[in-house]
Scaffold this active site. Structure first.
Site, short mmCIF file in Angstrom:
data_model
loop_
_atom_site.label_atom_id
_atom_site.label_comp_id
_atom_site.label_asym_id
_atom_site.label_seq_id
_atom_site.Cartn_x
_atom_site.Cartn_y
_atom_site.Cartn_z
N GLN A 16 0.84 -1.20 0.00
CA GLN A 16 0.00 0.00 0.00
C GLN A 16 0.87 1.25 0.00
O GLN A 16 1.77 1.40 0.84
CB GLN A 16 -0.88 -0.02 1.25
CG GLN A 16 -1.40 1.31 1.76
CD GLN A 16 -2.52 1.86 0.91
OE1 GLN A 16 -2.25 2.60 -0.02
NE2 GLN A 16 -3.74 1.49 1.23
N GLY A 37 -23.06 3.39 8.74
CA GLY A 37 -22.60 2.22 7.99
C GLY A 37 -21.58 2.63 6.94
O GLY A 37 -21.27 3.83 6.76
N GLU A 60 -8.26 1.01 2.42
CA GLU A 60 -7.72 0.49 3.69
C GLU A 60 -8.19 1.33 4.87
O GLU A 60 -8.47 0.79 5.95
CB GLU A 60 -6.19 0.45 3.64
CG GLU A 60 -5.60 -0.12 4.93
CD GLU A 60 -4.10 -0.37 4.85
OE1 GLU A 60 -3.48 -0.49 5.93
OE2 GLU A 60 -3.56 -0.43 3.72
#
Length: 385
Positions: A16, A37, A60
């Site tokens: 990453q 959510g 991520e």
């Protein structure tokens, strides 16, 4: 393809490009996910044979917050045919325009693509940047870790960081520390100082130039006098004039200057452009001057350290020589005594016995006499003893 995946079925990408995640922003996102959510799905790709079946391509930060929020299942976009390179490109694309991606992370991501064979032009086209932008970012990778950390923290701005990156590691620290502690009035001054240091680095020696001739010295003297005279006149005449005009109101100047107003405006505009140009040149000159001072100071410190080292070496040598002399003197003092003792003859035995050395007294034989004189006979054995 979209799917609902367990959070535990998704692993972060070890390659990453983003390594830093702001803690406060992360907590804010976690709170939003708890309340609403996950609104934007993460992007993953399947990984055959891996312990965790899916690897993140993008998202991520969202995935971390979902874990922190206690979600077990999250929406995900699954890209089936994504190679490692394509996945990496997508990951960069998601992060490269975010404000929270640090400049050094961006530079590292471009460097990985360059290592994979991408040209700066191709990278620029892929991410909607200019080629100059990519080249400058790649140039930051020569920064030493301490300075790169200052850049990531925002203590040093991007343009100045590039100028510092052109320096040797030692001079990078000099320029960075002086800027961070506030030695310069502006970023431009710091850039000029860095450029001055670079100029010093290109010189083999500050004393490599030959001493100027008498004629050259005279020229420099006249040029210095002329510059001082010109700047002195500007300070005495021009500055007060501009200050006087600045104090007046526009409507007053319209009346005072009349038909000459347009001409005076053109003159002042030209003057302003020249002043800006001269100011920039003087700032560069000041940067070079400061760099020369820093170089001379560094050289002076090195000379002092070398002299101190030489002195310490001499002192140590003198101590060792003194110790050797002392040891030699002690040895020399011990050896003659031993020789003298060895040369001294052993004490004669006679001295111990006393009687051995005394000559034997010869006692004349006595004539036999009558028993009445037996006393003499008794005395002789005692003397013989």
């Amino acid at each position: 393809m979209f799917a609902n995946l367990k959070v535990s079925e998704i692993a972060p990408n070890p390659d990453q490009p983003r390594k830093f995640f702001d803690e406060a922003q992360q907590e804010e996102l976690t709170g939003s996910i708890k309340e609403n959510g996950l609104l934007q799905p993460v992007v993953v790709r399947p990984v055959e044979g891996a312990e965790v079946p899916y690897m993140l391509i993008a998202g991520e930060r969202r995935w971390r917050s979902c874990q922190a929020a206690g979600l077990e299942v999250i929406p995900a976009k699954v890209i089936e045919d994504a190679s490692e390179e394509k996945a990496y490109v997508l990951s960069i694309a998601e992060n490269v325009n975010r404000q929270d991606m640090t400049i050094m992370e961006e530079a590292g991501a471009y460097a990985d693509l360059k290592a994979a064979g991408w040209t700066p032009a191709k990278i620029a086209k892929q991410f909607g940047k200019t080629e100059t932008h990519i080249t400058w970012r790649l140039g930051l990778l020569t920064l030493r870790p301490e300075v790169a950390e200052m850049v990531d923290k925002g203590q040093i701005k991007n343009n100045l960081a590039w100028h510092i990156a052109q320096l040797s590691p030692a001079n990078q620290m000099v320029a960075a520390m002086r800027y961070v502690r506030g030695d310069f009035d502006s970023e431009a001054e710091a850039q000029h100082f860095a450029n001055g240091l670079k100029m010093m680095e290109k010189q083999t020696s500050l004393t490599s130039e030959e001493a100027p001739s008498a004629e050259e010295q005279e020229k420099r003297k006249k040029a210095k006098a002329k510059a001082k005279d010109s700047l002195g006149k500007a300070e005495e005449v021009l500055i007060p004039l501009l200050e006087d005009l600045a104090e007046k109101k526009p409507e007053d100047l319209a009346v005072i200057l009349g038909d000459d107003l347009a001409r005076h405006l053109r003159v002042v505009t030209r003057l302003y452009a020249k002043v800006q140009m001269v100011k920039n040149m003087l700032s560069k000159a000041q940067g070079i001057q400061r760099a020369m001072e820093a170089e001379f100071n560094k050289a002076a410190v090195e000379v002092q350290q070398e002299a101190a080292q030489q002195q310490a070496t001499k002192t140590q040598a003198a101590k060792q020589q003194g110790a050797a002399k002392s040891e030699g003197s002690a040895t020399a003092a011990t050896k003659p005594t031993a020789r003298k003792a060895a040369a001294r003859p052993a004490a004669p035995r006679a001295k111990a016995t006393g009687a051995a050395k005394s000559p034997t007294r010869t006692v004349p034989a006595q004539k036999k006499t009558e028993p009445a004189t037996g006393a003499a006979k008794t005395e002789e054995p005692a003397m013989a003893k």
